[in-house]
Motif scaffolding. Structure first.
Motif: not given
Length: 239
Positions: A46-47, A50, A59, A75, A79, A82, A84
């Motif tokens: 996932t990182e 991102l 986004r 995480t 998320t 940032r 999202h």
């Protein structure tokens, strides 16, 4: 009011533009806007998603599995930080179509189907509440979007979503789980870029390099064609 809270409140306001219990597969086709969505996380990669989204200043909307949220709380918080949007993807990705079928097989009598549906709905509500609680404990966020595993849609699922205050979000197009290379699967995604499209990718799981490459290619192609990339909540709010 800090920046993170502003982002959370903004995402929530957009998401509420669609009624709880409503199922959507795309947004309004009145503007050149699309939404990118990611399922099954937070996962080991996932990182990377991102980081890629940050490079392109995009986004997206992440549908999280409740059992994974506690394993990767940083995480989840990153998320949100940032910008999202996050939604529920149930606790452990139960296939509720199969679950209802199994419950029906265990029931007897003239009201077997109704009893199986009632039990399935009850189980789903417990599942959604557990996922909601895990996300809220981890991040303080209150989600109002849900994507059912496998995109299962039933009247009792919509009823459960309505009780939770959730809009159900499926997708206009998705194919990254299929066999084939990114190069082979990408044309389908590129063809699906059209006003209001909700595109499905997966960030959860052990190996998602194919999904990562295709998502980045979609961003580049969409931008070249004059599309704006927004969250699902923002897409549904568009008029």
């Amino acid at each position: 009011m800090n920046a993170l809270l502003i982002l959370l409140l903004g995402a929530a306001a957009c998401a509420l533009a669609a009624a709880p219990g409503q199922l959507v597969t795309q947004g309004p086709a009145t503007a050149k806007r699309i939404a990118l969505t990611f399922d099954d996380g937070p996962g080991p990669q996932t990182e990377k998603f991102l980081e890629m989204l940050a490079r392109h200043r995009v986004r997206a909307t992440f549908f999280l599995s409740g059992e994974l949220v506690a394993l990767k709380p940083e995480t989840v918080r990153r998320t949100l930080a940032r910008g999202h949007e996050i939604g529920s993807h149930t606790f452990n990705h139960t296939n509720y179509k199969a679950h209802q079928r199994d419950l029906l097989g265990a029931q007897k009598g003239p009201n077997a189907e109704a009893a199986a549906q009632a039990r399935a709905k009850s189980d789903l509500l417990k599942d959604l509440r557990a996922t909601h609680a895990a996300i809220e404990k981890c991040s303080g966020a209150k989600v109002n979007l849900c994507r059912m595993p496998h995109g299962i849609d039933r009247p009792w699922i919509r009823d459960a979503a309505r009780e939770m205050g959730y809009t159900l979000v499926n997708w206009t197009y998705g194919a990254d789980w299929n066999k084939g290379t990114a190069q082979e699967l990408l044309p389908g995604y590129l063809k699906a870029i059209r006003p209001g499209a909700i595109l499905l990718f997966h960030d959860g799981g052990k190996e998602r390099s194919k999904s990562l490459a295709m998502a980045e290619a979609v961003i580049q192609s969409a931008r070249q064609r004059g599309f704006e990339i927004v969250t699902v909540g923002e897409l549904l709010k568009a008029k």
